[in-house]
Scaffold this active site. Sequence first.
Site, mmCIF file in Angstrom:
data_model
loop_
_atom_site.group_PDB
_atom_site.id
_atom_site.type_symbol
_atom_site.label_atom_id
_atom_site.label_comp_id
_atom_site.label_asym_id
_atom_site.label_seq_id
_atom_site.Cartn_x
_atom_site.Cartn_y
_atom_site.Cartn_z
ATOM 1 C CE LYS A 240 4.443 -9.596 1.869
ATOM 2 N NZ LYS A 240 4.948 -10.211 3.083
ATOM 3 C CB VAL B 145 3.011 -14.122 -1.257
ATOM 4 C CG1 VAL B 145 4.248 -14.609 -2.008
ATOM 5 C CG2 VAL B 145 3.417 -13.255 -0.083
ATOM 6 N N GLY C 54 -1.026 -12.076 3.816
ATOM 7 C CA GLY C 54 -0.622 -11.611 5.137
ATOM 8 C C GLY C 54 -1.133 -10.214 5.370
ATOM 9 N N GLY C 55 -0.707 -9.636 6.504
ATOM 10 C CA GLY C 55 -1.184 -8.301 6.831
ATOM 11 C C GLY C 55 -0.770 -7.249 5.835
ATOM 12 C CG MET C 56 3.127 -5.834 5.418
ATOM 13 S SD MET C 56 4.869 -6.207 5.545
ATOM 14 C CE MET C 56 5.477 -5.737 3.952
ATOM 15 N N GLY C 57 0.030 -7.800 2.500
ATOM 16 C CA GLY C 57 -0.428 -7.979 1.130
ATOM 17 C C GLY C 57 -0.513 -9.451 0.778
ATOM 18 C CG ASP D 143 7.299 -9.092 11.277
ATOM 19 O OD1 ASP D 143 6.529 -9.127 10.293
ATOM 20 O OD2 ASP D 143 6.955 -9.471 12.410
#
Lengths: 867, 173
Positions: free
Chosen positions: A110, A95, A90-93, A209
């Site tokens: 994650k 998994v 995803g955008g954050m990292g 979110d």
Amino acid sequence: MSLRDVVTPETPDGEGGPASAADLRMAEILRRDTQTVRARDELQQEASEEADDLLGRLNALEFIDDVLGEECQLPSRIGEFEIQGVLGRGGMGTVYRAYQKTLDREVALKVLAPRFSSDVTMRKRFRKEAKASAAMHHQHIVPIYDYGEAGGNVFFAMERVHGVSLDKYISAARRNGGGALDPRDAARRFAGVADALAFAHKRQILHRDVKPGNVLVHPDGTLALADFGLSKFLDDEPSAHLTSVGGFLGTLHYAPPEQARGEKLGPASDLYSLGVTMFETLVGNLPIRGDTTEAMLHALLHEEPQRLRQALPKAPRDLDVVIEKLLQKDPRHRYQDGEALALDLLRVAEDEPVRIRRQSALGRLYRRAKRNPVVTASLGTLLVLLLVVALWVKSLSDNKALKGRESLSNASVVLAREQGRVLGPHSILNALLGMPLQETAPDSQFLHELDQAERRLADRSDELEKYRASYRGDVLTGPDAVATALLAGQGRKVVDVATARIDAMFDAGDTHGLAARIDLYNLYLARAMAYLSASVADPEAADRDLYLASFMRGRAFLPRLLRALLQGAKSNPNQLLQTLQKLAEDALQRRVAGQLLLAFAGLCPPADCHLMHFSLEYSVRRQLTQRALEWLGNDAVRGEPDAPVGLERRLANLAATVLDDSGNAPVVAASFAAAREVLAKWVLPGSPLRGWAFAFHLLGDEAMSLDGVDDEARVYGAAGLVRVVQLRMGIDRGETYLRGMHDKLGAVARASKSVAAVALQASLQAWVGSFADAEPAVRAWLRVEPANPHASACMFCCLVRHGVRSESDLFQLATHAQEAQRNAVDPNAIARLMLQRLDTRQRIVGQKAPESPLLQRMRRLLEGSGG
Amino acid sequence: MSLTPEIAFETHREHLLSMIWLRMGPDLRKRMDPEDVLQEVAIEAINYWHTLDDDTNARAWLVTLAKRKLARILRDQVGVAARDPRRENAIQTDLPVADRRSGPVTVADRKDRLVLLEDALQKLKPEHRDVILMARIEKMSAKDIGAEMNRSENAVHLLLGRALKSLAQHLKF
């Protein structure tokens, strides 16, 4: 006989005639697939059309491989977790599926992307949020087991849910043309999610979110919410995701209007997002849509969402009412807590009436009047009159407030659409590039909307003044004005000031709202530019800050432009040029892009340019410079080719003073002291400018510290000093001095493997070494950088020192002179350098003999070409 | 860590996605997301992993799965007989690659490079395009390509060399 027998290797496809030598050679390279690197090296040393042809083919091959992407090696372990696969990205990292041996359990691990985890402040905040989230235990919240850091990675371990996220269900259902769940079934399942939100909100934790991607579906159909509270520390606000590249609308789809307006969020904001998620699950489409980011934002703020029963006529009426309430633009008109929502959803599931269907006050009055007509008649009349008046007065004030909020929304839309005043804090950019930039006029519509809002929302005038101040960039002015610091090359100071202000904002919790976001944008951008200044030279930190700045104002032009340049430092120059051309949409942006490119290429930036040096190949620098000059035309602000600029110019001038006034002890001492101060105070250890400490040490400054000056920096500093000396070759002192340092500098050059070292060695040998030593050194430089005019000029100088004895010697000399002039950005300047070499030689030998006819011919050639 | 289908897939993910994107062409990409196709390939990889006899062939095996999946999609979505997807003539569009896993600039870079390559490939003669797709994108051996194109291995290398020259000219290298 088969076709294969008829078609010989020399005519592979019957077209184009027999295979050429280049074709055969390329076929052999391809047959030995793993040898392309060596083949490239060999071809680069050849000077032939065939070699050029083959190099072009190899470039095409490399481009294909580059485009297709590289293999991605998974880590085998992170901390105590053994990695077994990837669950998603995803955008954050990323998994990962992982195994925790100590507890014998499978987890979802994650790992945050490096751009989030490399900042100390970010990591601290993340730990705080993860700790709070880990304390929540609810059957509809994916629990966080652990969090930590290992090998520079920040991670947290969650329960491994053996199911998929809701967005996959929605995608699959959409392909089949319907919704993912039956309405009453959905109501029952989402009641659990609503209850989870209520649980978290009571603990002062917002999710921020909520979206199908964060809702996991257990094998038994139970829904669980993941990634609780973790977006908070990123200031992950949807309007900051606005980009003009394909318009990434993902997070904006689920964001409440107040988030898009940059206002503070509350529990009702999470419930709004849940409402959108529910609608999409049932219908397969979003309740609010837009083809572009701008259209989406407008729809979110001003248009009514689609009603559930418009898309699903058979959906329960009460569910339609519930979702309508969740999607109210004004958070005060939505459910205020998840518990009430959960109860109503359960009522829908059980086919019972929901509580939000209440009768109006007039309705109740009407019923009472019906029951007691005589007693209530006059009272009823009075009440109705009072009610009418009260409603009228309320509507006036509501109307004004509504219009005021509309103006505020419009201002937000304008700001979101406008690309960060084109240049953001332009004074910082001025300082970095050393060129005057026209101030961009404030957007009049933005100011107009703010004025309108202020007239209607008198109680928010402080807030509106903050917007204006942020828009002006006030956060960057004042006693510690960062632009002033950067003008003096004090990148380090700008980094410190910006960091302190960013930290202060986060510590005070003052990071919400549009004004705060603009301030953070300005600060991140300013810090990024400071990281790119020569005295700091940390492009990775700059890239991180530019990414954060993009988060704050997604359409801002300058962060995207700078990031493109940083990416371009590693990739194909053609690609970089195309990207820049696409990014710059109007004349001012093209000018900024052109001037930045000129500075980035580094061949002839303005004298006051403080941008760091990027180790690009000379031919690339020349290509970029030429394109920049084409774009800029007469507007180009440029300096002398290859002259030191910015802080380095100051250091070079101090070195020149030491050389020129070597007999004047106080002047020399003062110059040394000034150089020590500049290097100690303003130049960070990682910057190549630190190499000038070595240069001053060579000049005789015994007090100059060489701490942190590695071999590469020494080469850089030595090369800078040699340039200073070379500019003074008209003074005998120059060559004598260089001769004296020859051995020391040669040792430094030999210790390093860089192109700069080869160039330094060649320069030294060409100026003061014997021909036998100089010629191979200069040829080595020419092999590495065949298009560098200084390499050709160096060979010219080497040959001149050797002496021109024959027509053949003259021919060689002329060839190198022509090469140098052809490759130079400023052919006249390089011609002057070569003429100066001729002068120097003549000065040295002139007393013994006049200049030979052959050298006189060479001089006329150079003078005729404009030198 | 022994090779599992997940790990093999993730290792070659970028390559597979680029291959799928190029093979689909702009027309088909309007109807289907290349990421969806990739996910279906992933599912097949997991389901048929037991048929892979040698871990070192994992990439080639995944590429074959992807090609078969694309052929089926063409048949189902476009409603034509299973033609060779390599022969599809793409029409130029401006649709971005829906790579939601990247940041803004990365998406632009990736899309730009793929579009650039696709544009250049479309300008090549069919046999040049085919040999590049087979050799560099599908990573087939010269022997296998030769079998497909009815040429000797040497002829395949020569053809590829000429194709690269033509591609270099279109890419202005």
